[in-house]
Design an enzyme around this catalytic site. Sequence first.
Site, PDB file in Angstrom:
ATOM      1  N   ASP A 153       0.797  -1.125  -0.070  1.00  0.00           N
ATOM      2  CA  ASP A 153      -0.008  -0.077  -0.020  1.00  0.00           C
ATOM      3  C   ASP A 153       0.865   1.236   0.092  1.00  0.00           C
ATOM      4  OD1 ASP A 153      -3.230   0.207   0.779  1.00  0.00           O
ATOM      5  OD2 ASP A 153      -2.105   1.846   1.078  1.00  0.00           O
ATOM      6  N   CYS A 170     -13.649  -0.415  -8.287  1.00  0.00           N
ATOM      7  CA  CYS A 170     -14.886   0.253  -7.755  1.00  0.00           C
ATOM      8  C   CYS A 170     -15.194   1.493  -8.359  1.00  0.00           C
ATOM      9  CB  CYS A 170     -14.366   0.669  -6.064  1.00  0.00           C
ATOM     10  SG  CYS A 170     -12.695   1.562  -5.976  1.00  0.00           S
TER      11      CYS A 170
END
Length: 399
Positions: free
Chosen positions: A250, A339
């Site tokens: 990340d 998304c």
Amino acid sequence: MLQVSIKRGREKRIKGFHPWVYKNDILSFSRRPKPGELCVVRDYKGAFLAKGYINPDSYIAIRILTYRKDEKLDLKFFIKRISEALEYRKGIVPSDSTGFRLIHSEADYLPGLIVDYYNGYLVVQITTLGMEVLKDKVVQALIEVVKPKGIYEKSTVQVRELEGLPLVEQSLYGEIPEKVVITENGIKFNVQIIGGQKTGYFLDQRENKLLFAKEFVKEGDRVLDAFCHLGGFGIHAAVIGKAKEVVAVDSSQLALDLAKENAKLNGVADKFQFVKGDAFKVLKRMQQEGEKFDSIVIDPPAFAKSKTVVEQAKRGYKELFLRGLKMLKPGGNIVVCSCSHHITPPILEEILLSAAYDTRIPLKVLYTTYQAKDHPFVLQIPESRYLKCIFAKSFPWEV
């Protein structure tokens, strides 16, 4: 109450329960509208269609709250809506999960309102001017129905600026801790309420994480969790799937710090390697170094926030999928997610297919899934089906 007439032919969409009235649908007003006020929507002949709230300066001018003529939009209305939403969640959220979405905007007939439940605390996000005007009633209703320990507002999404609203983060009720521990599928997670991303946690992948861990990960596997955020997929893989090693990537140090805490909470910290960096660069380096994995999850943030950048987003997704496929062991599993509502299921399949062609890796698709059941999408609003995941398996031989 303000009366709004819409143009001839535009009533069909409203009668079909589409909850939006666009600016160019409007024929006339009974008087000059006040931004955010309640209104009655009528057809061009004056027949009642619905009630909602209006922002005449927005492209979506009216958002509908009820199709019932006799329903008053008072505190009782919000108590009823929230009670219905809570009853639905009680039926679909597993008992081993203490975090869930309580209100999902139009899907719960409360457009412009998001409410997430975190083990007794509520985080509220308001995205429209009309719901901002109604906020006091919403908070009162939440207190009465849910009886939370505290309510915190994180209305920090950029879409508020389109409604002429400032970004807001504040306590609305009770004492709010900086972090709270929830369980998801029986696994513990620290959620950063104050200062974290979105409302603190991405609850919409709960069912997908469980599916991945139970059916795609086996004991001894090596797993890559790209864009890991708080470690959701990876920790599920380690705890439920009993993976031997998880590499979690990340770009946010805050997210990685919380992911490390979450791994410790569940007794699997020794299985994790946390890597801070841009996933594009990290995956490229790992692939060039010959890294291999049994299962890979690629769950990036929204790349296509408008139609104008869809082609650019497709290139970004493809690069990630290429890197992932090149690191996948024969017979391994890959889960790819988007998304971005502009990246429809067929587009996501097309991108994965193109990456599979280029890497000459044959794939069989086992599941195509969407957001969790506490984030239902509205059939009349295709945009509300925003999350798509493809669960695929490579063939157990190399070409």
